[in-house]
Design an enzyme around this catalytic site. Structure first.
Site, PDB file in Angstrom:
ATOM      1  N   ASP A   1     -74.355  45.280 -29.793  1.00  0.00           N
ATOM      2  CA  ASP A   1     -75.794  45.102 -29.608  1.00  0.00           C
ATOM      3  C   ASP A   1     -76.499  45.618 -30.863  1.00  0.00           C
ATOM      4  O   ASP A   1     -75.858  46.113 -31.800  1.00  0.00           O
ATOM      5  CB  ASP A   1     -76.272  45.776 -28.329  1.00  0.00           C
ATOM      6  CG  ASP A   1     -76.086  47.277 -28.347  1.00  0.00           C
ATOM      7  OD1 ASP A   1     -75.712  47.820 -29.405  1.00  0.00           O
ATOM      8  OD2 ASP A   1     -76.317  47.912 -27.316  1.00  0.00           O
TER       9      ASP A   1
ATOM     10  N   ASP B   1     -72.799  41.281 -19.921  1.00  0.00           N
ATOM     11  CA  ASP B   1     -72.122  42.574 -20.032  1.00  0.00           C
ATOM     12  C   ASP B   1     -72.801  43.507 -19.061  1.00  0.00           C
ATOM     13  O   ASP B   1     -73.987  43.334 -18.750  1.00  0.00           O
ATOM     14  CB  ASP B   1     -72.261  43.144 -21.440  1.00  0.00           C
ATOM     15  CG  ASP B   1     -73.625  43.783 -21.648  1.00  0.00           C
ATOM     16  OD1 ASP B   1     -73.764  44.996 -21.408  1.00  0.00           O
ATOM     17  OD2 ASP B   1     -74.576  43.048 -22.017  1.00  0.00           O
TER      18      ASP B   1
ATOM     19  N   CYS C   1     -57.073  41.314  -3.028  1.00  0.00           N
ATOM     20  CA  CYS C   1     -57.042  41.631  -4.455  1.00  0.00           C
ATOM     21  C   CYS C   1     -55.615  41.836  -4.954  1.00  0.00           C
ATOM     22  O   CYS C   1     -54.795  42.453  -4.290  1.00  0.00           O
ATOM     23  CB  CYS C   1     -57.875  42.884  -4.703  1.00  0.00           C
ATOM     24  SG  CYS C   1     -57.946  43.354  -6.441  1.00  0.00           S
TER      25      CYS C   1
ATOM     26  N   CYS D   1     -54.859  43.311  -7.944  1.00  0.00           N
ATOM     27  CA  CYS D   1     -54.831  44.276  -9.055  1.00  0.00           C
ATOM     28  C   CYS D   1     -53.779  45.353  -8.809  1.00  0.00           C
ATOM     29  O   CYS D   1     -53.301  45.529  -7.694  1.00  0.00           O
ATOM     30  CB  CYS D   1     -56.212  44.893  -9.280  1.00  0.00           C
ATOM     31  SG  CYS D   1     -56.607  46.265  -8.175  1.00  0.00           S
TER      32      CYS D   1
ATOM     33  N   CYS E   1     -54.686  47.790  -5.966  1.00  0.00           N
ATOM     34  CA  CYS E   1     -54.552  47.256  -4.605  1.00  0.00           C
ATOM     35  C   CYS E   1     -53.101  46.973  -4.237  1.00  0.00           C
ATOM     36  O   CYS E   1     -52.738  46.999  -3.073  1.00  0.00           O
ATOM     37  CB  CYS E   1     -55.417  46.013  -4.431  1.00  0.00           C
ATOM     38  SG  CYS E   1     -57.174  46.448  -4.359  1.00  0.00           S
TER      39      CYS E   1
ATOM     40  N   HIS F   1     -59.575  48.392 -10.863  1.00  0.00           N
ATOM     41  CA  HIS F   1     -59.895  47.477  -9.769  1.00  0.00           C
ATOM     42  C   HIS F   1     -61.241  46.783  -9.990  1.00  0.00           C
ATOM     43  O   HIS F   1     -61.353  45.564  -9.833  1.00  0.00           O
ATOM     44  CB  HIS F   1     -59.905  48.226  -8.435  1.00  0.00           C
ATOM     45  CG  HIS F   1     -60.484  47.412  -7.320  1.00  0.00           C
ATOM     46  ND1 HIS F   1     -59.759  46.469  -6.641  1.00  0.00           N
ATOM     47  CD2 HIS F   1     -61.743  47.348  -6.810  1.00  0.00           C
ATOM     48  CE1 HIS F   1     -60.532  45.874  -5.750  1.00  0.00           C
ATOM     49  NE2 HIS F   1     -61.747  46.386  -5.833  1.00  0.00           N
TER      50      HIS F   1
END
Lengths: 382, 382
Positions: free
Chosen positions: A91, A274, A312, A314, A317, A343
């Site tokens: 930025d 973002d 999920c 991930c 999980c 996660h």
């Protein structure tokens, strides 16, 4: 930086595309995890890659204060410093100067401010902002803008738009000059965006977008969203800005947002997002799921041997249950934050894949309807 | 639990072996990362596996307080709670009761103490210590012992040894009784160790070791080492204890230690070690290297683009340099701790592989000489 549109929805401005950067391809719509101080908090770069993140955001303001421009130059730029092989968007530093530092004095030359770390007096101009990002080796740099507060008077908005356009032009000139120098930075693959301001005024937004478009940039950010205004107003500002932007250039809404906001803004034609939410909420013990947020510190999870989300895939999980995550968070163990961060980022990046797939396969309308239905359900359920 | 000796050094008691547990094989000499409150601080279980850790230590005292025995039982034991597929050794809780809790009253029945978390009055007996570890599903449990302070009077040492033997016998009886019950815990693969006390008295150490040996255990821990005594005295106590222990059983020195101490104790015939140093020092910004410790917060690393150690193959050393690690630590970023933790554990586990390889290939003496030479060099160099 090149941007290629791949497909669009039929009933809305939603679209998929491909950004090619000096550090790989970025499929859009894309979500950029935020690496404020040179790290996406609580996650290894290799895990970010595994999660499918192709671009991260770094904050110019924070890096300007520490490690600082000289150190970053000596150390060979951001990518090498961070050990991050993917793309980096930086930025302009403007937003943080206004929100974090003290003693700001602003005029057309730039902003003088004091570091929130040590009170040191610093100065940021549109030229310096672009130069810093260039030295940092940013793949996608932002022109310095003036982000008016919300709410702002119409003279404040006028002033901010005038200055934002003025600064963008000077930023672009610096960018051009640097490119012609022998420094090698910015590279030919790097891109420069301008930021559209204008608050809640459709007229000013349109004016700002048209003027920036006339100067010519690689893409456009929509600023002044998620700065305290009602969310519906933010969506309206985005909608009113997008119509004035070149459809062939990528569009980026900074600092947004909740998953449902991202979905709505994709629907308005936005390509890049973002937000600190997935990583910040992880540090507060909150997990995103398809059925809404879970606050893992709650006593109700004491004996809960379910994963955060049964749907999920991930790492968290697949291996850990809620009772253990709660134990880690209650014990202030770093692993709790690490697992929730993984996660939540997985959740966001998975949402983006879902969005892209829906657009790719021409199923955007039912996808959007399903997302809206769920949101209503979980709001009413909670 | 089965222990198989594979090879021994010719000039010392150093040896390699193999512990087979209900959760995999453990090659000895082995270093156990410490998972105090149900997590090895700052590291994902999958990364522990990748680093080559096959067994971790969990502290009974901490888990007794939180999540507590009832919760751990409901949640199906430690392995499931932690999502850790490898072996787990649990300590007896005794050491932490003495070092962390307040208001201890001790007699032959056990220890009454107050939780350091909430002041709750709790009681730990040799029976309860073994029962708790059994319910937790520990692969290697420890009998409750009394660890005398350093220095201690000879009557204190006498008392501690007498009680440690008494408690070990009662612990073993509980273990046997539980095994005959229908609970299924401890499993046939689980092992129970007794802990040898005796402070700096060779006579008491010998007496304690002989009496515990006569009762019969799966292995023996050497306690009361690294409790404040000069390091040479700790080494002497270990040497004087080992000679009284069954060579066919594994030997474990608790809470040790620095890499060089581990090497010296392997040389004395010790098979198992655990220590918080690699993870704790990581949180303090300190990295182990072949050339001694590095304190990464030092200004000297500001522009240092070398990895922590050029010889190291860990993820941290392959991707990040000292200047970035320093930046992360100075910025209080969690990633700094995560990266140093990975590196330090890699360093320890790599040392253990080096030790085992030296023993396996009959090169223990030169390995030991080289380790001692290095230690001398870096002590003199720093």
């Amino acid at each position: 930086m090149k941007f290629r549109l791949l497909a669009s929805a039929t009933e809305s401005r939603a679209r998929i595309g491909e950004l090619s950067t000096g550090h790989g391809l970025v499929q859009t719509p894309a979500f950029l995890p935020v690496g404020t101080r040179g790290t996406v908090k609580g996650v290894f770069p290799r895990d970010l890659l595994d999660l499918g993140a192709s671009m991260i955001l770094c904050n110019t303001y924070h890096l300007l204060l520490r490690p600082g421009i000289d150190l970053l130059r000596s150390l060979g730029g951001l990518h090498r410093f961070l050990g991050w092989p993917g793309a980096i968007l930086t930025d302009s530093g403007g937003y943080q100067v206004f929100s974090l530092s003290s003693l700001r004095s602003i005029d057309d030359r730039g902003v003088a401010f004091r570091s929130h770390l040590d009170g040191k007096l610093l100065f940021l101009s549109p030229e310096l902002a672009v130069e810093f990002q260039s030295i940092a080796g940013s793949d996608l740099a932002m022109s310095l803008d003036e982000c008016p507060p919300w709410p702002a008077s119409s003279s404040e908005l006028d002033q901010a738009v005038r200055r934002t356009v003025l600064w963008a032009a000077r930023g672009k000139e610096t960018w051009r000059r640097l490119r012609e120098s022998c420094s090698g930075l910015p590279t030919p693959e790097a891109g420069l965006f301008a930021i559209v301001q204008g608050g809640g005024s459709a007229k000013l937004r349109g004016l700002c977008a048209e003027e920036l478009g006339a100067i010519g940039f690689d893409g456009f950010a929509i600023g002044g969203v998620s700065v305290g205004e009602p969310v519906e107003e933010g969506l309206r500002a985005v909608a009113e800005t997008v119509v004035h932007l070149d459809p062939g250039r990528p569009r980026y809404v900074m600092g947004v947002g909740e998953p449902w906001q991202i979905v709505e803004m994709v629907n308005l034609g936005v390509d890049l997002f973002d937000c600190v939410l997935p990583t910040r909420l992880a540090r507060h013990g909150v997990a995103y799921t398809e059925r809404g947020r879970l606050s893992l510190r709650n006593a109700s999870f004491r004996l809960d041997t379910e994963p955060l989300s049964a749907e999920c895939g991930c790492y968290t999980c697949r291996h850990f249950h809620r009772a253990y995550l709660r134990h880690l968070l209650k014990s202030e163990e770093i692993l709790g934050v690490m697992l929730l961060t993984l996660h939540n980022l997985y959740f966001y990046l998975c949402l983006m894949r879902g969005i892209r797939r829906a657009l790719e396969t021409g199923r955007w309308d039912p996808f959007l309807a399903e997302q809206r239905r769920r949101r209503k359900e979980y709001k009413e359920g909670s």
